[in-house]
Design an enzyme around this catalytic site. Structure first.
Site, mmCIF file in Angstrom:
data_model
loop_
_atom_site.group_PDB
_atom_site.id
_atom_site.type_symbol
_atom_site.label_atom_id
_atom_site.label_comp_id
_atom_site.label_asym_id
_atom_site.label_seq_id
_atom_site.Cartn_x
_atom_site.Cartn_y
_atom_site.Cartn_z
ATOM 1 C CG ASP A 84 -2.385 8.136 7.234
ATOM 2 O OD1 ASP A 84 -3.311 8.836 6.781
ATOM 3 O OD2 ASP A 84 -2.538 7.302 8.144
ATOM 4 C CB THR B 10 -0.912 0.041 1.254
ATOM 5 O OG1 THR B 10 -0.114 -0.220 2.403
ATOM 6 C CG2 THR B 10 -2.023 -0.958 1.167
ATOM 7 N NE ARG C 292 -5.879 7.720 7.763
ATOM 8 C CZ ARG C 292 -5.941 6.547 8.361
ATOM 9 N NH1 ARG C 292 -7.105 6.091 8.771
ATOM 10 N NH2 ARG C 292 -4.856 5.836 8.555
HETATM 11 N N1 GTP Z 1 -4.223 4.867 0.067
HETATM 12 C C1 GTP Z 1 -4.800 3.721 0.426
HETATM 13 N N2 GTP Z 1 -5.755 3.753 1.372
HETATM 14 C C2 GTP Z 1 -6.315 2.602 1.734
HETATM 15 C C3 GTP Z 1 -5.955 1.369 1.174
HETATM 16 N N3 GTP Z 1 -6.708 0.406 1.746
HETATM 17 C C4 GTP Z 1 -7.511 1.028 2.632
HETATM 18 N N4 GTP Z 1 -7.286 2.348 2.638
HETATM 19 C C5 GTP Z 1 -7.870 3.400 3.454
HETATM 20 O O1 GTP Z 1 -7.273 3.322 4.729
HETATM 21 C C6 GTP Z 1 -8.152 3.904 5.688
HETATM 22 C C7 GTP Z 1 -8.168 2.972 6.890
HETATM 23 O O2 GTP Z 1 -6.902 3.071 7.456
HETATM 24 P P1 GTP Z 1 -6.101 1.910 8.113
HETATM 25 O O3 GTP Z 1 -4.656 2.282 8.041
HETATM 26 O O4 GTP Z 1 -6.535 0.602 7.508
HETATM 27 O O5 GTP Z 1 -6.572 1.837 9.591
HETATM 28 P P2 GTP Z 1 -6.609 3.018 10.610
HETATM 29 O O6 GTP Z 1 -7.947 3.670 10.466
HETATM 30 O O7 GTP Z 1 -5.436 3.902 10.421
HETATM 31 O O8 GTP Z 1 -6.390 2.309 12.005
HETATM 32 P P3 GTP Z 1 -7.427 1.631 12.960
HETATM 33 O O9 GTP Z 1 -8.010 2.707 13.806
HETATM 34 O O10 GTP Z 1 -6.650 0.654 13.746
HETATM 35 O O11 GTP Z 1 -8.459 0.975 12.058
HETATM 36 C C8 GTP Z 1 -9.482 4.110 4.977
HETATM 37 O O12 GTP Z 1 -9.568 5.494 4.633
HETATM 38 C C9 GTP Z 1 -9.343 3.285 3.711
HETATM 39 O O13 GTP Z 1 -10.107 3.833 2.624
HETATM 40 C C10 GTP Z 1 -4.949 1.363 0.179
HETATM 41 O O14 GTP Z 1 -4.555 0.333 -0.336
HETATM 42 N N5 GTP Z 1 -4.397 2.555 -0.155
#
Ligand code: GTP
Ligand code: ZN
Length: 365
Positions: free
Chosen positions: A288, A276, A290
């Site tokens: 990331d 990823t 976010r």
């Molecule tokens: N850029 C990208 N985003 C992804 C991918 N798969 C899932 N996501 C995004 O990752 C986000 C979820 O983040 P994660 O890193 O899985 O988990 P987290 O929210 O950081 O952590 P938790 O609180 O433990 O769930 C969502 O916005 C998904 O749309 C990917 O392959 N690439």
């Protein structure tokens, strides 16, 4: 003050207008003191617009790619690089910006701050951060109709990002969970709606069980097996109920803040064997993107000052703590491990420091 004067345009509005222009495939003028650059997001530009931009700049335009993309091309830089684009076709520019088999450019220079500001704007527009840029000194009239944005506005977004109001709260009965309250909060830079789902009847004067969930259209909605998001969403809500009630904040930040288009492009690269984070880097993206101002504003508006955070992600814990909301505990939130999401989970553990319980770590070795 004149009651009917709508002359004031805030920096957030100016930014959102610029974002809309980029998404329509039009150039934006970025102003920084006396310097003015026209910038065009390659992700949204039609080949004809690219050609018109090149002609307007008298072929003195440059292609900006971020430090992540430059690194994938074997070039180390801090702000990203600018590649002279004289004679470069639209397809060649796109290849250099995103393709897996692209070769390093023969000529490049370290990018100006204005160019990385342009990339920041593209990210706000949920576009890939590859930008066509040109200085417009002497050719300003050719870009007369374009929206102008003071670069200073881009570093002045702190207040707007955390400015939210609750617009409505209402009851929604949920399968297996009973009644929940859906509270909608509107605001932030783009005036989007973000949702808090209040499960049960939590006491907000005590530490509240909270899950901050990032939208994942593929996983949450369609049951994609490539990630654990759908399970985390449903298990997360059930865990809040089991904890005696709590709040799930559902943030509109698909693809770790990169948008569904970029996420699907990244999936394409993942199908070719990249993880990823490496897939995102090929697209010029950071691991990331976010931000948590919306979640923090929502917690404050709900009157929550301390939380038990349901997450495996240490970045979320740090962001909430840094905002002065006490994280007094953490509750792991897992989904099912499958052949399809194993690599995704391994990457989270090894490259993003996500905390997994020993059993899960053993399964992902
Ligand atoms: N850029 C990208 N985003 C992804 C991918 N798969 C899932 N996501 C995004 O990752 C986000 C979820 O983040 P994660 O890193 O899985 O988990 P987290 O929210 O950081 O952590 P938790 O609180 O433990 O769930 C969502 O916005 C998904 O749309 C990917 O392959 N690439
Ligand atoms: Zn997902």
């Amino acid at each position: 003050m004149d009651r009917f004067s709508f002359r004031v345009c805030t920096p957030a509005m100016e930014i959102e207008r610029a974002v809309a222009e980029l998404r329509f495939g039009r150039p934006v003028i970025l102003e920084s003191g006396k310097e003015k650059h026209a910038v065009l997001a390659l992700d949204c530009a039609a080949p004809e617009t690219y050609d018109a931009f090149a002609a307007a700049s008298e072929d003195r335009h440059a292609l900006f790619v971020t430090a992540q993309r430059a690194h994938c091309l074997g070039i180390s830089s801090s702000l990203g690089i600018a590649v002279p684009a004289e004679g470069m076709s639209f397809d060649a520019a796109a290849r250099l910006s995103y393709a897996l088999d692209a070769k390093a450019p023969g000529e490049w220079r370290e990018a100006d701050p204005a160019m990385s500001a342009a990339a920041e704007l593209a990210r706000m527009a949920l576009l890939l951060p590859a930008m066509v840029c040109t200085e417009i000194k002497g050719i300003e009239d050719r870009f007369e109709a374009c929206h102008r944005l003071d670069c200073a506005h881009l570093s002045d977004t702190r207040h707007a990002r955390q400015d939210f109001t609750e617009v409505v709260r209402t009851r929604v009965p949920l399968k297996d969970l009973g009644d929940a309250q859906f509270a909608v909060f509107r605001g932030g830079l783009a005036q989007k709606d973000q949702i808090a789902i209040i499960v049960g009847d939590p006491d907000f004067s005590r530490p509240v069980s909270v899950r901050i969930h990032s939208s994942c259209l593929t996983g949450d909605l369609c049951g994609s097996l490539k990630c654990d998001c759908g399970d985390q969403l449903r298990n997360g809500l059930a865990n809040l109920r089991a904890a005696g009630g709590g709040v799930l904040i559902y943030l509109d930040q698909e693809g770790r803040g990169t948008g569904i288009g970029s996420k699907m492009r990244a999936y394409g690269y993942q199908h070719q064997g990249l993880d990823t984070i490496d897939a995102d880097a090929e697209l010029g993206l950071e691991p990331d993107h976010r931000r948590y101002e919306a979640a923090i504003a929502i917690l404050r508006l709900l009157g929550i000052s301390s939380v038990v955070l349901h997450t495996n992600n240490p970045t979320k814990i740090a962001a909430i703590n840094a905002a002065g909301i006490k994280v007094v505990g953490r509750m792991p939130t897992h989904g099912k491990i499958t052949a399809e999401n194993l690599n995704y989970l391994r990457t989270k553990a090894s490259k993003a420091d996500h905390i997994f319980d020993p059993e899960m770590l053993a399964a992902t070795k």
